[in-house]
Design an enzyme around this catalytic site. Sequence first.
Site, mmCIF file in Angstrom:
data_model
loop_
_atom_site.group_PDB
_atom_site.id
_atom_site.type_symbol
_atom_site.label_atom_id
_atom_site.label_comp_id
_atom_site.label_asym_id
_atom_site.label_seq_id
_atom_site.Cartn_x
_atom_site.Cartn_y
_atom_site.Cartn_z
ATOM 1 N N HIS A 503 39.958 -43.865 5.390
ATOM 2 C CA HIS A 503 38.431 -43.459 5.706
ATOM 3 C C HIS A 503 37.715 -43.186 4.509
ATOM 4 O O HIS A 503 36.479 -43.349 4.511
ATOM 5 C CB HIS A 503 38.419 -42.346 6.897
ATOM 6 C CG HIS A 503 37.089 -42.520 7.609
ATOM 7 N ND1 HIS A 503 35.994 -42.878 7.237
ATOM 8 C CD2 HIS A 503 36.919 -41.853 8.850
ATOM 9 C CE1 HIS A 503 35.260 -42.838 8.152
ATOM 10 N NE2 HIS A 503 35.789 -42.203 9.069
ATOM 11 N N TYR A 616 29.372 -33.844 17.609
ATOM 12 C CA TYR A 616 29.401 -34.822 16.546
ATOM 13 C C TYR A 616 29.067 -36.461 16.777
ATOM 14 O O TYR A 616 29.983 -36.630 17.694
ATOM 15 C CB TYR A 616 30.386 -34.555 15.434
ATOM 16 C CG TYR A 616 30.344 -35.464 14.260
ATOM 17 C CD1 TYR A 616 30.009 -34.610 12.956
ATOM 18 C CD2 TYR A 616 30.675 -36.674 14.433
ATOM 19 C CE1 TYR A 616 29.930 -35.350 11.836
ATOM 20 C CE2 TYR A 616 30.778 -37.350 13.170
ATOM 21 C CZ TYR A 616 30.349 -36.893 11.932
ATOM 22 O OH TYR A 616 30.117 -37.346 10.845
ATOM 23 N N THR A 629 26.987 -41.910 6.431
ATOM 24 C CA THR A 629 26.781 -41.257 7.493
ATOM 25 C C THR A 629 25.814 -40.203 7.558
ATOM 26 O O THR A 629 25.646 -39.182 6.770
ATOM 27 C CB THR A 629 28.184 -40.998 8.344
ATOM 28 O OG1 THR A 629 28.797 -40.167 7.524
ATOM 29 C CG2 THR A 629 28.913 -42.148 8.491
#
Length: 802
Positions: A503, A616, A629
Amino acid sequence: MAYILFKLTCQPLTCDHCIEYIKLFKKQQKRAMAEAHSAVAFSFSITHEGWDINYDQEVLNLVWQSGLRSWKKRIARARNGIRNGVFPAHIQSLWLITAIAIGLHFTGHNVPFNLVNKVILYVPNHSTNWQIGSCFIAGLIVWLSICFSMRYTLKLLLMYKGWMYESRAPGSKISFTTKAWSVAVKILSSWNTPGLYSFQGSLPRLPVPSVHNTMTRYLRSVRPLLNDEDYIRMEKLAMEFKSTIGKKLQRYLELKSWWSTNYVSDWWEEYVYLRGRSPLMVNSNFYATDAIFQHLTNNQAARAGMIVHLLLAFRRMIERQELQPIMVQNMIPLCSWQYERAFNTVRVPGLETDKIIHYKDSNHIVVLHKGCYYKVVIYFKGRLLRPCEIQIQIEEILKSKQTPLPGEQQLAALTAWKRSNWAEIRNQYFCRGVNRVSLQLIESAAFVLSLDEEPYEFNMDQPELLDKFGRILLHGNGCNRWFDKSFTVCIGTNGRVGFNAEHTWADAPVMGHTWESVFIDEIGKYDENGNCRGTPEFSPPLPSRLNWDLTLILPKIQEAVIDATNLLNDVDLKIFVHDSYGKGFMKKSKLSPDAYIQMALQLAYYRDAKKFSLTYEASMTRLFKEGRTETVRPCTIESSAWVKAMDDPNFKASDRVTLLKKACDQHQLGYQDAMCGQGIDRHLFCLYVVSKYLEVDSPFLNEVLSEPWRLSTSQTPHGQTPKMDLKKHPNCISAGGGFGPVADDGYGVSYIIAGENLIFFHISAKKSSGVTSATRLAKNINKALADVRQMFEEHEKATQPN
């Protein structure tokens, strides 16, 4: 070594027995030297007869081709750099302006600002050649002025975000400002065909929100989570922070925003990802599945060959910048920075912090099968191998009878271990010898391909098969995914495919774009027998085994295997397929599909946990340079009011519909704020980092940053480019992907809106939690979606005239 042993044990050394052994050893030594000479491309020695030159023509040709390809890439990068540097102007326009300058000068007219005559003052003489050169310099100055004027005009236009807050529903009124702005952006954007990175110089910087606005939004977001007493306490902490240390921290953050490209991204990458010491498996890496209704071949080798080729073709498009940047409404560009590290990238473990290493080029991939690692060369004779040629290489691996070396089959468990443990082992045992060479080959590979020994199955009547599919991709057996690589492609024995991605280097939309491009491009590429179409032009290079010496670290590998097994056995994963209705009904209800689903998730979670929790939802900030993000907080005052009304018999359907629309509007506003750089959490995160650098303690920030996200959600993007046309290819629908839970007592929920009447939910939790159940939440999501639909149907029935 044999010679030394005999020298120590034999008395005297000149005995006939020892002399024979010495002769034998020298023969073996000569043979080994000959083999070593044959293994290198070129050797040179001087003998009694003269010079002795040995070379391997094929190896030298490979070296030549590799160097040639490297120089071609450098030239292409330089050319693209010039093109992107002057975008949106076109480089060919330089010759037009130069011609105009020459024409004006030699016809007796002045170039603007009399530039030619000013340049001529500095040349040795006034000959025709020097005058033409002066015209070129003057034209270049004018051209560069136009280029940078266009570029900064586009940048100023892209700073405008008013269009984001205006409704795009049919019949909605658009302001004159937005109309004029859109015309100007279209003119400048269409002036020249953009490359992948052409807009990077025109994208605005991410703005720093004011402390006041962030405090206001934060307090509003936590109101439904706190009772009156706790809310008053939090409000007091926030006001104290705003009036004291907050001002100082904000000044440093504003300074960073002017100095750096993006005031969030570098700190986010370092502190959220690279400094994390938990295992990557489950905790960080994410996965995605196949195009679930499209099964083009059952041949594992053929599917592997095709997927590998298409991925490498996509890499080539990135390198050449032939890939078009994603444009919102075919007009507003998104930042393409994250694509650069999609291939040839690895996250290297460190004792305190990891680091991302990106290799400029790689001509091989690494394949993992039955615990053995193979290097597979994917460029040969000056070109990328075709799918049918790669299929031959994969078939060689599948039919190989080789067995893993001691510890090799469980080696990848080290990448699933705690980062500090893996770093310590890596630094001690993988810094020299065969381990260093083999590890370098894995880390520098374009990506890793795992040929699994089980099928990936899917059947709408057997949902547990899809659950297993997700688990295989999320963690495998803990030993058959190289979790450090940017991504590992996984292929089952029946030709089904998926990936597991690290990620740190990028967010899911980049891999989603790559993945959907592959699915579209492979349609029609297999013959009637399921093999890759085409005929090999030559026999491709055979795969070569990687060698290891893992004897000294076998106990550590076993420790890593135990920890990885415990971690993956704790995963509770449920992939829920909702096919009762999809975005078609949601749009008919005049609500945003994403807001609709988020509200349903709030209702489902409230029924599951009997309370509201901090939620979230990932939103992108790629409208800004190097944006990643931002967090949208779907649990709002409006959403909690609607959720409570849904289970309160005193509310009518019309009241509930009104409350839902208010909740969706508020959610949309939060999403728009996040995309426009006015979110809450990244600002608070960066303020917290500054406070740590300054060694200033803030009770408010400490409490905010320690709040657990018990419901972490994300929408998997689908159809990011026009290539993904579901009307033309209705079966090219991915089931999406998922990730592990963020909190030990929470859920991770990823969803993909696949077409008009289908939604996939990937729900994860931990079995050890005791309070969560992925299956239970899936049932609550199903009921919530059914109840929302029933609410609208009751409302419609009540509003119809008798």
